[in-house]
Each structure stands twice: as C-alpha cells, then as structure tokens.
Scaffold this active site. Structure first.
Site, PDB file in Angstrom:
ATOM      1  N   ASP A 168       0.845  -1.192   0.000  1.00 55.59           N
ATOM      2  CA  ASP A 168       0.000   0.000   0.000  1.00 55.59           C
ATOM      3  C   ASP A 168       0.881   1.242   0.000  1.00 55.59           C
ATOM      4  O   ASP A 168       2.035   1.214   0.439  1.00 55.59           O
ATOM      5  CB  ASP A 168      -0.960   0.003   1.192  1.00 55.59           C
ATOM      6  CG  ASP A 168      -0.250   0.021   2.532  1.00 55.59           C
ATOM      7  OD1 ASP A 168       0.740  -0.731   2.705  1.00 55.59           O
ATOM      8  OD2 ASP A 168      -0.673   0.776   3.437  1.00 55.59           O
ATOM      9  N   GLU A 195      -0.017  -0.878   5.760  1.00 62.88           N
ATOM     10  CA  GLU A 195       1.019  -0.377   6.664  1.00 62.88           C
ATOM     11  C   GLU A 195       0.923   1.126   6.802  1.00 62.88           C
ATOM     12  O   GLU A 195       1.186   1.680   7.868  1.00 62.88           O
ATOM     13  CB  GLU A 195       2.403  -0.774   6.153  1.00 62.88           C
ATOM     14  CG  GLU A 195       3.539  -0.563   7.163  1.00 62.88           C
ATOM     15  CD  GLU A 195       4.135   0.850   7.138  1.00 62.88           C
ATOM     16  OE1 GLU A 195       4.841   1.203   8.099  1.00 62.88           O
ATOM     17  OE2 GLU A 195       3.906   1.597   6.166  1.00 62.88           O
TER      18      GLU A 195
END
Length: 376
Positions: A76, A135
């Site tokens: 991400d 994250e």
C-alpha cells in the site's frame, strides 16, 4: 528453475498498480504471478470491514522448518498528492531513477527481495514474504492478521528483515535495530457557549485547554537511553468549533503525539496525560490510541547476516539506529528478532518519489546474500 525475476521490471509493474492504502487486488496479483514459478506457495488473505478494511495481505512460503528467514513489507502507498511531473502510477525511469508512488516506500524493496529469492535454490529451511496492504493506514487488519494466520498454523520465522527505506545518504549506511513507540491522544474540554459580552453566562473552555497545553509542553519525559533518543511530546492540532467573533465556544480540543523510547510504556504515558488534564480541567476527557510500543532487537544472527551482506556488496559500514518513525516491526518483534533495512529514504512520501535504479539492483544483491547466509 525459471529465469530469475528482474527487480526493476517487477518494481515498475507494482508501481503501476494504484494501491492507495488499504491496498487490495491487482498489486497482489502482480506479486503472486512473479513468485509462483519459483516454488512459493502463495496465500492471499482478505479481512476486515469499513472503516479500516477490507485489507488484503499476502503470505508466500517456500521450504519448511528452520532456519526460517522472513521478509516483511507492504504494497500500500500514501495518496500521491498534486504536482507530479507525470502520472504517479505510471512508473518511468529518468536519469537513472525510477519514479512513481511507492518507488521508495516500498515497492522496490519488495521487488528486490522477490528477485533475490528467485536466484536462490532452497537448500534448507524456509523463506517467506509477509506482505501487507495496510502499513500506511491504521494497520488494524494488516500485519497483525498475518501474525494470527502464522500462529494458527504454528509457523514462526527465526528472523525477519523488513524492507522499509532505512538508508540515509547512501544504500547500506543505516540499519534500524529498533523503533520508538507511538501514541496519539485527543483531548476534549467542554464548556458552555455564550456571548463574549456576557462571560458570566458562559463557560469558556479555551483558557483551560491553554493551561493543559502549557503543562504538557513543559513536561520532561526522559533523557533517552543507550539505544534511543529522548521521548518527545508534540501537539499536532488545536481547535474550536467555527463560530462568530463574539461567540464563546462550547468546547475546545487538542491532539498530540508522543514518540517514546524503551524507558516508557504507552499506557503509562496515557495515564500521565490524563492526570495533567484532570488537574487543569476537571471534566475534560482524553482518548488515546497506542500505535505500538518501543522495541529493540538484541544482538544476534540477524544483525551479523544483514551487516555482513551490506559490507560485502557495498563496502559500507552500516550504522545501527533506532531513529525515525515506527514500522510493522512493532508487531513482528513478538515473533522473532527483527531488523529494518532498505533503500535511501530521501524521497519517501514526496511528490516525484524516486529511487536510483542502481540501488534497487544492489539491494537485490544484498538480499540474495542474506538469503544464502540464512540457509547456510
């Protein structure tokens, strides 16, 4: 074995996937397709609901038993923002640098490790990739869910390398052996709305909030420890409801963050703030979210393997550091010793985020040395 993975090509393919946190779908498909020809058993896990989900994670395993080297990372990315010189999700190479959102943090490191693993025939033990899609966000359904999945199957790495961009001036100059803890807190001070010309008919919360801010700002938390700098408390927002210039507000609020070392615990810091707030403004409330505790990896094999690989590939003597922000090591340290090592981090989260192509290739070589040493 199939022809090895080209780390630059894979990094470009990953960057081309628009994987703003929380990431799902295409970016994981790209990584799965890359890993499967090299003996990896790939598991894609989706969990959680809004507002923090759904989140997709990926666990790729090759081999069995110990020694088990895990590589942890995330696919991400943060939103790109405005002002890019091109499409942030259309990777391009300009003057020897790969440009795109996630090039630095941290799709290139994921690609480098996948490439490294593709060059090494599994001789003993296990190699795994533990890749989250959350994250950069709240991480509620990210790495903690990967840990749950591993524990349910009695799979436990012996050591983990996290591919966060830790290097500073040059690749290999910094390895993170621990991280500070982080806690966010929201303070709400109630009052009674009224006209500024009739203060006796109102209750202004702003002076009480000002006293809280002054008292907390004056606190000395600690002087740091051998491995960590001093803990610091920083205010990140102070607000009142919007209103007219002659209106006493009904409430006032503040938000703060404390980055703390291994001399502190998150819960103790929350209690400290609650005591100050209660003293300065009875009736005020404190809401807290502990993102992670401080952690420090003790000296051991993972130090030696990573440092020796950096020396051999670059000639650089890395500094062992605990500076900077937190990482998913705050979760993974519950499993085994963890170190963070990756690319130079000067452009992470910036417009036109980029990394030197040569550094990606060197990082893949370093990770290859790490894998070979872990199996030896």
């Amino acid at each position: 074995m199939a022809m090895s993975i080209d780390p630059i090509a894979l990094a470009r393919d990953l960057i081309n996937c628009r994987s703003i946190t929380p990431a799902t779908g295409a970016v994981f498909e790209v990584l799965e397709r890359a890993l499967q020809p090299f003996g990896f058993e790939v598991h894609r896990l989706v969990s959680g609901e809004a507002p923090d989900g759904p989140v997709e994670n990926l666990v790729a395993l090759r081999g069995s038993g110990s020694p088990h080297l895990g590589f942890a990372g995330h696919l991400d990315v943060v939103p790109p923002g405005e002002g890019w010189s091109g499409d942030p999700f259309d990777a391009r190479i300009v003057d020897g640098r790969l440009i795109g959102r996630g090039a630095n943090d941290m799709k290139s490191a994921v690609a480098a490790f996948a490439a490294a693993a593709s060059r090494v025939e599994q001789q003993a033990g296990t190699v795994s990739l533990l890749i989250t899609g959350d994250e950069e966000g709240p991480a509620t359904f990210g790495t903690p869910k990967i840990i749950e999945w591993l524990e349910e199957r009695s799979i436990r790495p012996d050591m983990i390398v996290i591919g966060e961009p830790t290097s500073e001036a040059a690749l290999g100059d910094t390895v993170k052996i621990g991280r500070r803890g982080s806690v966010n807190m929201w303070i709400e001070v109630p009052g009674t709305q009224g006209h500024v010309a009739y203060p006796h008919r109102a209750d202004n919360p702003v002076p009480r909030l000002a006293r809280i801010v002054a008292a907390l700002d004056a606190l000395h938390l600690d002087d740091g420890s051998e491995a960590f700098p001093p803990s610091n408390l920083e205010f990140t927002d102070i607000a009142c409801p919007p209103g007219a210039t002659n209106l006493i507000p009904a409430n006032a609020s503040a938000r703060l963050n404390i980055r703390f070392n291994n001399l502190q615990r998150g819960a103790d810091l929350v209690r400290m703030v609650e005591e100050v707030v209660g003293s300065e403004a009875p009736g005020a409330t404190v809401r807290a979210l502990i993102s992670g505790e401080a952690f420090l990896t003790p000296p051991g094999p993972i130090y030696d393997i990573v440092v020796d690989a950096i020396r051999a590939e670059t000639g650089v003597e890395p500094k062992l550091s605990t500076s900077g922000g937190t990482s998913d090591g705050r979760f993974l340290t519950a499993l085994c010793p963890v170190v963070d090592f990756g690319l130079p981090n000067a452009t992470m989260h910036k417009v036109d985020e980029s990394v030197a192509v040569a550094d990606i290739e060197k990082l893949a070589n370093i990770y290859e040395r790490v894998i070979r040493s872990a199996q030896a």
